[in-house]
Write a protein that holds these residues in place. Sequence first.
Motif, PDB file in Angstrom:
ATOM      1  N   PRO A   1       0.064  26.353  -8.830  1.00 22.74           N
ATOM      2  CA  PRO A   1       0.657  27.644  -8.442  1.00 22.74           C
ATOM      3  C   PRO A   1       1.450  27.567  -7.135  1.00 22.74           C
ATOM      4  CG  PRO A   1      -1.585  27.953  -9.196  1.00 22.74           C
ATOM      5  CD  PRO A   1      -1.392  26.475  -9.068  1.00 22.74           C
ATOM      6  N   CYS A   2       0.874  26.923  -6.116  1.00 26.03           N
ATOM      7  CA  CYS A   2       1.567  26.806  -4.826  1.00 26.03           C
ATOM      8  C   CYS A   2       2.802  25.938  -4.964  1.00 26.03           C
ATOM      9  CB  CYS A   2       0.619  26.218  -3.782  1.00 26.03           C
ATOM     10  SG  CYS A   2       1.355  26.067  -2.131  1.00 26.03           S
ATOM     11  N   LEU A   3       2.693  24.868  -5.731  1.00 26.33           N
ATOM     12  CA  LEU A   3       3.817  23.960  -5.918  1.00 26.33           C
ATOM     13  C   LEU A   3       4.987  24.680  -6.579  1.00 26.33           C
ATOM     14  CD1 LEU A   3       4.381  20.984  -5.313  1.00 26.33           C
ATOM     15  CD2 LEU A   3       3.697  20.455  -7.661  1.00 26.33           C
TER      16      LEU A   3
ATOM     17  N   GLY B   1      12.191  26.925  -2.282  1.00 31.93           N
ATOM     18  CA  GLY B   1      13.066  25.893  -1.722  1.00 31.93           C
ATOM     19  C   GLY B   1      14.369  25.767  -2.492  1.00 31.93           C
ATOM     20  N   LEU B   2      14.286  25.931  -3.813  1.00 36.02           N
ATOM     21  CA  LEU B   2      15.494  25.840  -4.636  1.00 36.02           C
ATOM     22  C   LEU B   2      16.447  26.990  -4.333  1.00 36.02           C
ATOM     23  CD1 LEU B   2      16.641  24.001  -6.822  1.00 36.02           C
ATOM     24  CD2 LEU B   2      15.589  25.500  -8.542  1.00 36.02           C
ATOM     25  N   VAL B   3      15.904  28.177  -4.172  1.00 37.85           N
ATOM     26  CA  VAL B   3      16.738  29.342  -3.836  1.00 37.85           C
ATOM     27  C   VAL B   3      17.382  29.156  -2.465  1.00 37.85           C
ATOM     28  CG1 VAL B   3      16.680  31.799  -3.273  1.00 37.85           C
ATOM     29  CG2 VAL B   3      15.475  30.964  -5.280  1.00 37.85           C
TER      30      VAL B   3
ATOM     31  N   LEU C   1      25.685  19.731  -1.719  1.00 37.08           N
ATOM     32  CA  LEU C   1      24.654  20.164  -2.661  1.00 37.08           C
ATOM     33  C   LEU C   1      23.351  19.409  -2.427  1.00 37.08           C
ATOM     34  CD1 LEU C   1      23.638  21.687  -5.127  1.00 37.08           C
ATOM     35  CD2 LEU C   1      24.682  19.930  -6.571  1.00 37.08           C
ATOM     36  N   VAL C   2      23.429  18.086  -2.335  1.00 35.85           N
ATOM     37  CA  VAL C   2      22.233  17.272  -2.125  1.00 35.85           C
ATOM     38  C   VAL C   2      21.571  17.625  -0.795  1.00 35.85           C
ATOM     39  CG1 VAL C   2      21.378  14.925  -1.781  1.00 35.85           C
ATOM     40  CG2 VAL C   2      23.071  15.378  -3.566  1.00 35.85           C
ATOM     41  N   ALA C   3      22.364  17.713   0.260  1.00 40.46           N
ATOM     42  CA  ALA C   3      21.820  18.021   1.586  1.00 40.46           C
ATOM     43  C   ALA C   3      21.178  19.402   1.615  1.00 40.46           C
ATOM     44  CB  ALA C   3      22.926  17.930   2.633  1.00 40.46           C
ATOM     45  N   ALA C   4      21.822  20.383   0.987  1.00 36.14           N
ATOM     46  CA  ALA C   4      21.286  21.748   0.987  1.00 36.14           C
ATOM     47  C   ALA C   4      19.955  21.818   0.250  1.00 36.14           C
ATOM     48  CB  ALA C   4      22.299  22.701   0.345  1.00 36.14           C
ATOM     49  N   LEU C   5      19.855  21.132  -0.877  1.00 37.58           N
ATOM     50  CA  LEU C   5      18.590  21.139  -1.616  1.00 37.58           C
ATOM     51  C   LEU C   5      17.487  20.443  -0.823  1.00 37.58           C
ATOM     52  CD1 LEU C   5      19.825  20.408  -5.255  1.00 37.58           C
ATOM     53  CD2 LEU C   5      19.026  22.577  -4.304  1.00 37.58           C
ATOM     54  N   LEU C   6      17.814  19.314  -0.194  1.00 35.87           N
ATOM     55  CA  LEU C   6      16.821  18.617   0.617  1.00 35.87           C
ATOM     56  C   LEU C   6      16.340  19.503   1.768  1.00 35.87           C
ATOM     57  CD1 LEU C   6      18.371  15.018   0.799  1.00 35.87           C
ATOM     58  CD2 LEU C   6      16.328  15.730  -0.457  1.00 35.87           C
ATOM     59  N   LEU C   7      17.275  20.201   2.405  1.00 35.75           N
ATOM     60  CA  LEU C   7      16.897  21.073   3.515  1.00 35.75           C
ATOM     61  C   LEU C   7      16.137  22.302   3.024  1.00 35.75           C
ATOM     62  CD1 LEU C   7      20.144  20.920   5.689  1.00 35.75           C
ATOM     63  CD2 LEU C   7      17.910  19.944   6.234  1.00 35.75           C
ATOM     64  N   GLY C   8      16.494  22.792   1.833  1.00 36.31           N
ATOM     65  CA  GLY C   8      15.773  23.922   1.263  1.00 36.31           C
ATOM     66  C   GLY C   8      14.306  23.588   1.020  1.00 36.31           C
ATOM     67  N   PHE C   9      14.061  22.409   0.444  1.00 37.92           N
ATOM     68  CA  PHE C   9      12.679  21.997   0.206  1.00 37.92           C
ATOM     69  C   PHE C   9      11.970  21.671   1.524  1.00 37.92           C
ATOM     70  CE2 PHE C   9      14.484  20.552  -4.031  1.00 37.92           C
ATOM     71  CZ  PHE C   9      14.002  21.672  -4.698  1.00 37.92           C
ATOM     72  N   THR C  10      12.719  21.139   2.481  1.00 37.48           N
ATOM     73  CA  THR C  10      12.131  20.860   3.797  1.00 37.48           C
ATOM     74  C   THR C  10      11.652  22.147   4.447  1.00 37.48           C
ATOM     75  OG1 THR C  10      13.541  18.919   4.158  1.00 37.48           O
ATOM     76  CG2 THR C  10      12.583  19.951   6.110  1.00 37.48           C
TER      77      THR C  10
ATOM     78  N   THR D   1       9.368  24.334  11.635  1.00 37.21           N
ATOM     79  CA  THR D   1      10.191  24.281  10.420  1.00 37.21           C
ATOM     80  C   THR D   1      11.654  24.023  10.739  1.00 37.21           C
ATOM     81  OG1 THR D   1       8.679  25.858   9.378  1.00 37.21           O
ATOM     82  CG2 THR D   1      10.781  25.483   8.292  1.00 37.21           C
ATOM     83  N   GLU D   2      12.188  24.753  11.713  1.00 33.36           N
ATOM     84  CA  GLU D   2      13.583  24.547  12.089  1.00 33.36           C
ATOM     85  C   GLU D   2      13.767  23.164  12.698  1.00 33.36           C
ATOM     86  OE1 GLU D   2      16.077  26.649  11.445  1.00 33.36           O
ATOM     87  OE2 GLU D   2      14.629  27.985  10.461  1.00 33.36           O
ATOM     88  N   GLY D   3      12.783  22.753  13.480  1.00 32.46           N
ATOM     89  CA  GLY D   3      12.858  21.431  14.091  1.00 32.46           C
ATOM     90  C   GLY D   3      12.907  20.326  13.045  1.00 32.46           C
ATOM     91  N   LEU D   4      12.211  20.510  11.922  1.00 30.85           N
ATOM     92  CA  LEU D   4      12.227  19.523  10.845  1.00 30.85           C
ATOM     93  C   LEU D   4      13.641  19.323  10.303  1.00 30.85           C
ATOM     94  CD1 LEU D   4       9.051  20.261   8.682  1.00 30.85           C
ATOM     95  CD2 LEU D   4       9.536  18.202  10.020  1.00 30.85           C
ATOM     96  N   MET D   5      14.375  20.440  10.164  1.00 33.26           N
ATOM     97  CA  MET D   5      15.739  20.354   9.652  1.00 33.26           C
ATOM     98  C   MET D   5      16.618  19.513  10.572  1.00 33.26           C
ATOM     99  SD  MET D   5      16.311  24.311   8.397  1.00 33.26           S
ATOM    100  CE  MET D   5      18.050  24.017   8.143  1.00 33.26           C
ATOM    101  N   PHE D   6      16.521  19.762  11.862  1.00 35.80           N
ATOM    102  CA  PHE D   6      17.353  19.020  12.809  1.00 35.80           C
ATOM    103  C   PHE D   6      16.880  17.576  12.964  1.00 35.80           C
ATOM    104  CE2 PHE D   6      18.164  23.439  14.021  1.00 35.80           C
ATOM    105  CZ  PHE D   6      19.551  23.428  14.009  1.00 35.80           C
ATOM    106  N   LEU D   7      15.573  17.358  12.839  1.00 35.55           N
ATOM    107  CA  LEU D   7      15.047  15.991  12.869  1.00 35.55           C
ATOM    108  C   LEU D   7      15.575  15.207  11.671  1.00 35.55           C
ATOM    109  CD1 LEU D   7      13.170  13.926  14.201  1.00 35.55           C
ATOM    110  CD2 LEU D   7      11.294  14.857  12.810  1.00 35.55           C
ATOM    111  N   PHE D   8      15.642  15.880  10.524  1.00 34.98           N
ATOM    112  CA  PHE D   8      16.184  15.265   9.329  1.00 34.98           C
ATOM    113  C   PHE D   8      17.650  14.905   9.549  1.00 34.98           C
ATOM    114  CE2 PHE D   8      17.380  16.070   4.633  1.00 34.98           C
ATOM    115  CZ  PHE D   8      17.324  14.704   4.358  1.00 34.98           C
ATOM    116  N   MET D   9      18.410  15.831  10.162  1.00 35.50           N
ATOM    117  CA  MET D   9      19.827  15.587  10.420  1.00 35.50           C
ATOM    118  C   MET D   9      20.017  14.394  11.357  1.00 35.50           C
ATOM    119  SD  MET D   9      22.689  18.078  12.208  1.00 35.50           S
ATOM    120  CE  MET D   9      21.970  17.825  13.835  1.00 35.50           C
TER     121      MET D   9
END
Length: 302
Positions: free
Chosen positions: A14-16, A23-25, A254-263, A275-283
Amino acid sequence: MDFDALTQCLSSAPCLVTQFTSGLVIGLLMFLTASGLTLVFGVLGIANFAHGAFYMLGAYMAYTVYTRTESYLLALAAAAVFTAACGIVFERWVVRPLKEADVMMQLVACFALVLIIDDVAKLIWGPAAISLGVPISMRVPPMQFQGGVVPVFYLVLMAISAGFGLAIWWLITRTQFGLTMRAVAELPSMASALGKNVNRYASAVLALGCGLAGVAGALAAPMRAILPGTGFSILLESFVVVVIGGMGSIPGALVAALLLGFTRSFGSIGFPLFTEGLMFLFMVTVLVLRPQGLFARTARTH
């Protein structure tokens, strides 16, 4: 950090399902916004620092039309047309005169435009945050899948965002307009010598890019508060997507947006305060390992 909560979520169907859908949205909406930004850069070689302002205008226009008509489709169409028209004006009176100027001049002009648009929004809609809310026609019980909750409105958002993504791909790769647009992007001088109106294509590209931002703003309006200044945070998100995906690359966006959405979706469980820090760490990680982004684009030739 809460690794236990993240582990439990990943092991719970259920959580997944719920977090994956969220994340997809988020990812598809980020892609829709960033695709306009990367399209403009890919064709014109200009970083539109005012891109977030058109997202905000799209959200405000959708709110205005929906509150008067209660038609969400009409609100989306109005947001798209209005921001596309604003994009044409923007190209003619801001981008074109500064096309050959230093990037700092472009940045200052766009920043000034953003401040002007923010103040105009305050005059028209007021300084307080407003909300469109979920459209009446979509206020139905959510769907259930593997015990997870999937709002019907989320499915509509995913379908519309994916539809626009496919339409952009088709326009760029399968139409004469797209072929000419790519020729203008790669060999602008030669395209001009062959009789192609480069300025007309530049105007069309800005209209398309700003229109996409407006549609993204209208789609996100039921889920996000609308207020002056929203464009700054959206611009930052969009640049993160564009930088990770590769400047000028639609597939990369598209790929980057989906990865960041799930992140962001799963990160909100395991790292609620970071959460925001994760996005910038990923970048930063992507830029260190691959400075040109995940999908490098060939350089423009003049």
